[in-house]
Design a protein around this motif. Structure first.
Motif, PDB file in Angstrom:
ATOM      1  N   GLY A 233     -44.824 -12.033 -29.920  1.00 17.29           N
ATOM      2  CA  GLY A 233     -45.001 -12.576 -28.576  1.00 17.29           C
ATOM      3  C   GLY A 233     -43.635 -12.709 -27.902  1.00 17.29           C
ATOM      4  N   LEU A 234     -42.685 -13.506 -28.923  1.00 21.41           N
ATOM      5  CA  LEU A 234     -41.598 -13.940 -28.401  1.00 21.41           C
ATOM      6  C   LEU A 234     -40.615 -13.002 -27.782  1.00 21.41           C
ATOM      7  N   MET A 235     -40.871 -11.735 -28.665  1.00 18.29           N
ATOM      8  CA  MET A 235     -39.911 -10.766 -28.387  1.00 18.29           C
ATOM      9  C   MET A 235     -40.415  -9.583 -27.287  1.00 18.29           C
ATOM     10  N   ALA A 236     -41.243  -9.956 -26.549  1.00 23.09           N
ATOM     11  CA  ALA A 236     -42.009  -9.137 -25.505  1.00 23.09           C
ATOM     12  C   ALA A 236     -40.957  -8.508 -24.497  1.00 23.09           C
ATOM     13  N   PRO A 237     -39.951  -9.324 -24.066  1.00 25.09           N
ATOM     14  CA  PRO A 237     -39.095  -8.986 -22.949  1.00 25.09           C
ATOM     15  C   PRO A 237     -38.112  -7.788 -23.488  1.00 25.09           C
ATOM     16  N   GLY A 238     -38.319  -7.490 -24.575  1.00 28.48           N
ATOM     17  CA  GLY A 238     -37.145  -6.410 -24.991  1.00 28.48           C
ATOM     18  C   GLY A 238     -35.974  -6.926 -26.086  1.00 28.48           C
ATOM     19  N   PRO A 239     -35.522  -5.981 -26.763  1.00 28.25           N
ATOM     20  CA  PRO A 239     -34.408  -6.104 -27.842  1.00 28.25           C
ATOM     21  C   PRO A 239     -32.971  -6.297 -27.460  1.00 28.25           C
ATOM     22  N   ASP A 240     -32.952  -6.179 -26.100  1.00 32.57           N
ATOM     23  CA  ASP A 240     -31.383  -5.966 -25.531  1.00 32.57           C
ATOM     24  C   ASP A 240     -31.010  -7.563 -24.997  1.00 32.57           C
ATOM     25  N   ARG A 241     -31.987  -8.444 -25.125  1.00 36.64           N
ATOM     26  CA  ARG A 241     -31.545  -9.638 -24.418  1.00 36.64           C
ATOM     27  C   ARG A 241     -31.125 -10.920 -25.156  1.00 36.64           C
ATOM     28  N   LEU A 242     -30.961 -11.770 -24.613  1.00 39.56           N
ATOM     29  CA  LEU A 242     -30.692 -13.387 -25.105  1.00 39.56           C
ATOM     30  C   LEU A 242     -31.591 -13.876 -25.768  1.00 39.56           C
ATOM     31  N   TYR A 243     -31.774 -14.396 -26.964  1.00 36.57           N
ATOM     32  CA  TYR A 243     -32.873 -15.214 -27.381  1.00 36.57           C
ATOM     33  C   TYR A 243     -32.451 -16.447 -27.958  1.00 36.57           C
ATOM     34  N   VAL A 244     -32.995 -17.606 -28.222  1.00 37.15           N
ATOM     35  CA  VAL A 244     -32.701 -18.905 -28.489  1.00 37.15           C
ATOM     36  C   VAL A 244     -33.397 -19.280 -29.803  1.00 37.15           C
ATOM     37  N   ASP A 245     -33.164 -19.637 -30.837  1.00 35.04           N
ATOM     38  CA  ASP A 245     -33.890 -20.459 -31.896  1.00 35.04           C
ATOM     39  C   ASP A 245     -33.424 -21.758 -31.928  1.00 35.04           C
ATOM     40  N   CYS A 246     -34.278 -22.783 -31.457  1.00 34.01           N
ATOM     41  CA  CYS A 246     -33.938 -24.056 -31.304  1.00 34.01           C
ATOM     42  C   CYS A 246     -33.929 -24.799 -32.428  1.00 34.01           C
ATOM     43  N   THR A 247     -34.291 -24.518 -33.806  1.00 35.43           N
ATOM     44  CA  THR A 247     -34.834 -25.003 -34.888  1.00 35.43           C
ATOM     45  C   THR A 247     -34.305 -24.133 -36.145  1.00 35.43           C
TER      46      THR A 247
END
Length: 362
Positions: A1-15
């Protein structure tokens, strides 16, 4: 569910922990995707720097996740929060986080041992009323005056026998006290409640979580995802408070409530942001197979939320006499804020009061 916007974007793992989730996210990213991670534990940051040396798409930030909006300026497609204590912290007896198998170690309880004071020193400074307040803040099962009685016993023993320096010293006092409550609270796990309460307080976990959730809402791009893994009742209550502040009514519910009450009952409609959060599916519990593979996951719950433009989610909704346009809400008169919802009701189940026996590792 977290990756639904697509693989080319910016993501953040807060922990970040030791990078379990970050490594999985990196495997899903394209060469142009990016991942930033937060952690305050120096040992975790060292592991993060090693990963950054291997993968240029990754960056580790040595700061609390409450700094999310300040540290990340670009729009983000997904934010992950895996709350609680990481497996390496639980396994390291020098940190004092785990009580399983009567582990003993220094009474510290800080996520970052280089910042603040350890629990052993804090207990020498605190009053009985202050300690009771800390216990009561997240120990929902403890009805008054139980927190006050527990605090008085802890500090009275300290005055008689000297400061607590190890986890077993404090846990032993709490185990003796728990025997007095067995008839009324047969599954109390008092040591977990008190240790968890002190840990949450010393590390400002409630404040950090509230800041991180609001920051995630601000920096997420439209249709970005926020995934939160909770283990305890107070964490679950924080996610619910956040969702109540930033959610929106469904079309049928919006039509069933008078327009004059919509903005009061759904504060996001009057905040002027043009976006709201909605839950994606039901909260997810680990499968029996996952629990067999990772016993520490048994009390976890995954919540997936999505940031949505109000003008597309509720195209027929009218506020202030006109419809929502281009994601911008019409100005509204100042309203009295709604009260925060009370903590979730006490119940027996997988969600614990303060800290599960062993949270899932990160």
């Amino acid at each position: 569910g977290l990756m639904a916007p697509g693989p080319d974007r910016l993501y953040v793992d807060c922990t970040f922990g030791r990078g379990g989730h970050s490594s999985q996210i990196l495997r899903c990213l394209s060469p142009s995707g990016r991942l930033k991670a937060f952690d305050v534990d120096p040992s975790a940051v060292l592991a993060g720097k090693a990963l950054a040396g291997q993968d240029s798409r990754f960056e580790i930030l040595h700061r609390p996740f409450g700094d999310l909006a300040e540290a990340v300026q670009d729009p983000v497609a997904g934010v992950l929060l895996d709350l609680g204590v990481s497996s390496p912290q639980l396994d390291d007896t020098r940190r004092g986080f785990s009580l399983k198998n009567k582990k003993d170690g220094p009474l510290d309880l800080r996520m970052n041992p280089q910042v603040g004071i350890p629990a052993s020193e804090w207990l020498q400074r605190v009053s009985a009323s202050e300690l009771a307040s800390v216990i009561r803040m997240v120990g929902y099962r403890l009805d008054p005056p139980l927190p006050e009685r527990i605090a008085e016993v802890i500090l009275h023993r300290q005055r008689e026998q000297g400061p607590y320096t190890t986890t077993r010293q404090l846990a032993g006092v709490l185990e003796e006290l728990e025997a007095e409550f067995q008839d009324e609270h047969p599954n109390l796990h008092l040591a977990q409640i008190v240790f968890g309460s002190i840990r949450v307080f010393l590390n400002h976990e409630r404040e950090q979580l509230d800041h991180a959730l609001e920051s995630a809402f601000e920096i997420l791009e439209p249709h970005g995802r926020l995934a939160v893994i909770t283990f305890t009742q107070w964490e679950l209550a924080a996610v619910r408070r956040f969702l109540r502040r930033f959610d929106m009514p469904g079309p049928r519910l919006a039509a069933a409530v008078g327009a004059e009450r919509l903005e009061e009952l759904w504060p996001a409609l009057s905040a002027g942001r043009g976006h709201a959060m909605r839950r994606i599916g039901r909260p997810l519990r680990p499968s029996p197979e996952e629990q067999r593979r990772n016993n520490r996951a048994r009390s976890s719950t995954l919540h997936v939320l999505e940031k949505v433009p109000l003008c597309t989610a509720l195209p027929d909704l009218k506020l202030g006499g006109r419809a929502l346009e281009a994601g911008v809400l019409p100005p509204t008169a100042e309203r009295a804020p709604l009260r925060e919802p009370p903590p979730p009701p006490r119940r027996q189940g997988p969600e614990q009061d303060v800290a599960p026996a062993e949270p899932a590792g990160k």
